[in-house]
Design a protein around this motif. Structure first.
Motif, mmCIF file in Angstrom:
data_model
loop_
_atom_site.group_PDB
_atom_site.id
_atom_site.type_symbol
_atom_site.label_atom_id
_atom_site.label_comp_id
_atom_site.label_asym_id
_atom_site.label_seq_id
_atom_site.Cartn_x
_atom_site.Cartn_y
_atom_site.Cartn_z
ATOM 1 N N PHE A 105 10.312 -7.711 2.618
ATOM 2 C CA PHE A 105 9.434 -7.058 3.590
ATOM 3 C C PHE A 105 9.334 -5.560 3.282
ATOM 4 O O PHE A 105 8.239 -4.991 3.217
ATOM 5 C CB PHE A 105 9.957 -7.287 5.015
ATOM 6 C CG PHE A 105 9.088 -6.708 6.084
ATOM 7 C CD1 PHE A 105 7.838 -7.263 6.363
ATOM 8 C CD2 PHE A 105 9.489 -5.592 6.804
ATOM 9 C CE1 PHE A 105 7.017 -6.732 7.347
ATOM 10 C CE2 PHE A 105 8.672 -5.044 7.795
ATOM 11 C CZ PHE A 105 7.435 -5.606 8.063
ATOM 12 N N ALA A 106 10.479 -4.936 3.045
ATOM 13 C CA ALA A 106 10.491 -3.495 2.742
ATOM 14 C C ALA A 106 9.734 -3.201 1.448
ATOM 15 O O ALA A 106 8.953 -2.245 1.373
ATOM 16 C CB ALA A 106 11.932 -3.003 2.643
ATOM 17 N N LYS A 107 9.947 -4.041 0.434
ATOM 18 C CA LYS A 107 9.233 -3.849 -0.840
ATOM 19 C C LYS A 107 7.730 -3.937 -0.617
ATOM 20 O O LYS A 107 6.960 -3.110 -1.118
ATOM 21 C CB LYS A 107 9.648 -4.925 -1.852
ATOM 22 C CG LYS A 107 11.028 -4.735 -2.442
ATOM 23 C CD LYS A 107 11.381 -5.926 -3.331
ATOM 24 C CE LYS A 107 12.754 -5.751 -3.953
ATOM 25 N NZ LYS A 107 13.214 -6.995 -4.629
ATOM 26 N N GLY A 108 7.327 -4.944 0.129
ATOM 27 C CA GLY A 108 5.901 -5.167 0.355
ATOM 28 C C GLY A 108 5.227 -4.005 1.076
ATOM 29 O O GLY A 108 4.095 -3.644 0.759
ATOM 30 N N LEU A 109 5.930 -3.423 2.037
ATOM 31 C CA LEU A 109 5.335 -2.294 2.771
ATOM 32 C C LEU A 109 4.977 -1.170 1.817
ATOM 33 O O LEU A 109 3.898 -0.577 1.890
ATOM 34 C CB LEU A 109 6.317 -1.763 3.831
ATOM 35 C CG LEU A 109 6.533 -2.601 5.087
ATOM 36 C CD1 LEU A 109 7.407 -1.827 6.065
ATOM 37 C CD2 LEU A 109 5.222 -2.992 5.749
ATOM 38 N N LEU A 110 5.884 -0.859 0.898
ATOM 39 C CA LEU A 110 5.627 0.237 -0.047
ATOM 40 C C LEU A 110 4.581 -0.159 -1.081
ATOM 41 O O LEU A 110 3.635 0.589 -1.352
ATOM 42 C CB LEU A 110 6.924 0.651 -0.742
ATOM 43 C CG LEU A 110 7.963 1.356 0.139
ATOM 44 C CD1 LEU A 110 9.225 1.655 -0.648
ATOM 45 C CD2 LEU A 110 7.395 2.644 0.727
ATOM 46 N N ILE A 111 4.743 -1.338 -1.664
ATOM 47 C CA ILE A 111 3.815 -1.781 -2.713
ATOM 48 C C ILE A 111 2.388 -1.870 -2.173
ATOM 49 O O ILE A 111 1.424 -1.553 -2.867
ATOM 50 C CB ILE A 111 4.278 -3.142 -3.286
ATOM 51 C CG1 ILE A 111 5.521 -2.923 -4.159
ATOM 52 C CG2 ILE A 111 3.175 -3.813 -4.087
ATOM 53 C CD1 ILE A 111 6.204 -4.212 -4.583
#
Ligand code: BES
Ligand code: MG
Ligand code: ZN
Length: 471
Positions: A105-111
């Motif tokens: 989830f955290a990765k997706g927010l930034l990407i």
């Protein structure tokens, strides 16, 4: 973005994540109207503005979903909501997420904040943006935050360079970027100009570069760990900044897509950034033979016979089959000069692989079961999939030449991605653990952040995951 293990009383911004099952169970606790618009389905977002602030209801779909799907949800959420989300402490309520899933989830927010040209001005990149999440310890959140940032830095750099138009990424521009990057991350940077390449005998690479208005830049970047007995990955990335086809000129209809012919190199670039930021306990040697494939009076010609770095001669029958030429020297230079445990090359190599798989997966070729299985497994896990194709010797019959050891294309309209792999195999100097990834169909395509085809970032998460989790 900071991840913090706490829950205060009042938040003006809340992300509330639900699986469909969870929503069915708990929806009665919320305003009835919400159920009219929100059911918890994958990618559903319901924005509920109320007196105290704003709550984003985010659907993540069936509870049986795979981890990478959480990243997909976050990417899309970020792409569609990033303009609205404020850089303030934000409560995340996500009882449906475990540690790995929260990481996605955290990765997706930034990407998901990526678009071209990239500016990190969105809330998610802001230090004042805090995600407050009770379910994980601060230590775990720190690790997740670091991973997410390293990955997004790697993937967005990959996408940014691929998306740049041809006039903004000439060999000298890209080389300067790599040189500065090496300085920033303390990597060893070596680059051979045309004169040096001639001395070294990098003839297959030079055959493509000789038609370029720009000097050669056969580039080697090394990431080294202090950890003893660490494994070494050799990564070779096709780096054709623009592929006109050369004298065997391409049809103009889709030629503009050929700014993406450096997709192998940008996947390697993203991986290097990830490894360096995470200080992974491995060594990486990356070789990027940088050039364009241009038309000029110096350009190589169909019928040319050239001598590659490993001494084999190649009859050039089509100058548009340039990727295999530069990779040939990349691979044999790596094999002869570096001791690597794994040798992996990535390349936007053939239209044949695009016709076979479209954008569903890359074509994989390998002489090693362990590496092959590892790549397939990691591809399934990261949703950057690969499908294995054969390296049978019969495929070599059609590239036998009368005037050289090998020719660069077969004259039959059959399985060119296999032919190309078989060609490359002649240059790995019997490396026992080699894999070739033809990523022509997956590197550049439909994405959520652009109207036209654009960089997908394929390869970065695949390699980062493979390297990080190899032991
Ligand atoms: N860069 C292309 C391959 C490519 C095609 C990448 C479509 C991305 C999308 C490569 O250099 C090339 O031109 N290959 C030729 C080889 C042929 C001449 C044997 C091809 O596939 O048409
Ligand atoms: Mg070509
Ligand atoms: Zn090409």
């Amino acid at each position: 973005m900071k991840l913090i293990n706490k829950k205060n009383k009042n938040y003006t911004q809340v992300f509330h994540l639900f699986t469909e099952e969870e929503w069915t169970k708990t929806s009665k606790n919320f305003n009835k109207n919400i159920s009219t618009f929100f059911t918890g389905k994958k990618h559903e977002v319901f924005v509920n503005a109320h007196e105290e602030g704003i709550t984003y209801f985010v659907g993540i779909g069936k509870s049986t979903l795979q981890n990478f799907e959480i990243q997909q949800v976050a990417v899309k959420f970020s792409q569609t909501q990033k303009g609205k989300v404020q850089p303030v402490p934000t409560l995340v309520i996500a009882d449906c997420l475990n540690e790995r899933q929260f990481e996605e989830f955290a990765k997706g927010l930034l990407i998901g904040t990526y678009n071209y040209p990239f500016e990190k001005t969105h809330a998610f990149w802001n230090a004042k943006f805090e995600l407050h999440f009770e379910n994980l310890s601060q230590k775990k959140l720190d690790t997740i935050g670091k991973k997410a940032e390293a990955l997004s830095n790697g993937q967005t750099a990959c996408q940014e360079w691929l998306n740049k138009p041809a006039n903004l990424k000439k060999p000298d521009t890209f080389s300067l970027y790599l040189k500065n990057l090496a300085k920033k991350y303390d990597l060893k940077y070596t680059s051979f100009n045309r004169k040096k390449c001639e001395e070294l005998g990098l003839g297959a690479y030079l055959s493509v570069n000789q038609g370029s208005a720009y000097d050669a830049a056969f580039t080697i970047i090394e990431y080294k760990t202090n950890v003893k007995n660490a494994v070494t990955f050799g990564l070779v990335g096709k780096c054709v900044l623009f592929d006109t086809g050369g004298i065997s000129l391409k049809n103009p209809d889709n030629m503009h897509y050929m700014k993406s012919d450096m997709g192998g190199a940008t996947a390697v670039l993203g991986t290097l950034i990830y490894a360096a930021e995470m200080q992974l306990p491995v060594n990486i040697v990356a070789i990027l033979p940088i050039t364009d494939n241009a038309i000029s009076e110096n350009a190589f010609l169909p019928s040319d016979v050239i001598t590659a770095y490993n001494g084999k001669t190649i009859e050039v029958l089509n100058t548009d089959a340039e990727g295999r030429m530069i990779l040939a020297d990349g691979l044999s230079y790596m094999a002869k000069n570096f001791k690597t445990d794994f040798l992996i090359d990535l390349a936007t190599l053939t239209g044949s692989s695009v016709r076979m798989f479209g954008d569903t997966c890359g074509a994989l070729f390998s002489n090693n079961e362990e590496l092959k299985n590892l790549l397939i497994k990691t591809g399934d896990k990261t949703n950057q999939r690969l499908w294995n194709l054969p390296l049978w010797d019969v495929w070599k019959d059609d590239i036998q030449s009368d005037v050289a050891d090998i020719k660069n294309i077969s004259m039959k309209p059959i399985g060119d991605c296999i032919i190309a792999a078989k060609f490359l195999e002649q240059f790995i100097e019997n490396h026992p653990k080699w894999a070739h990834l033809d990523i022509a169909g997956v590197t550049f395509g439909n994405v959520g952040y652009a109207k036209e085809k654009a960089a997908t970032g394929f390869g970065v998460q695949l390699l980062a995951d493979l390297i990080e989790n190899y032991h």
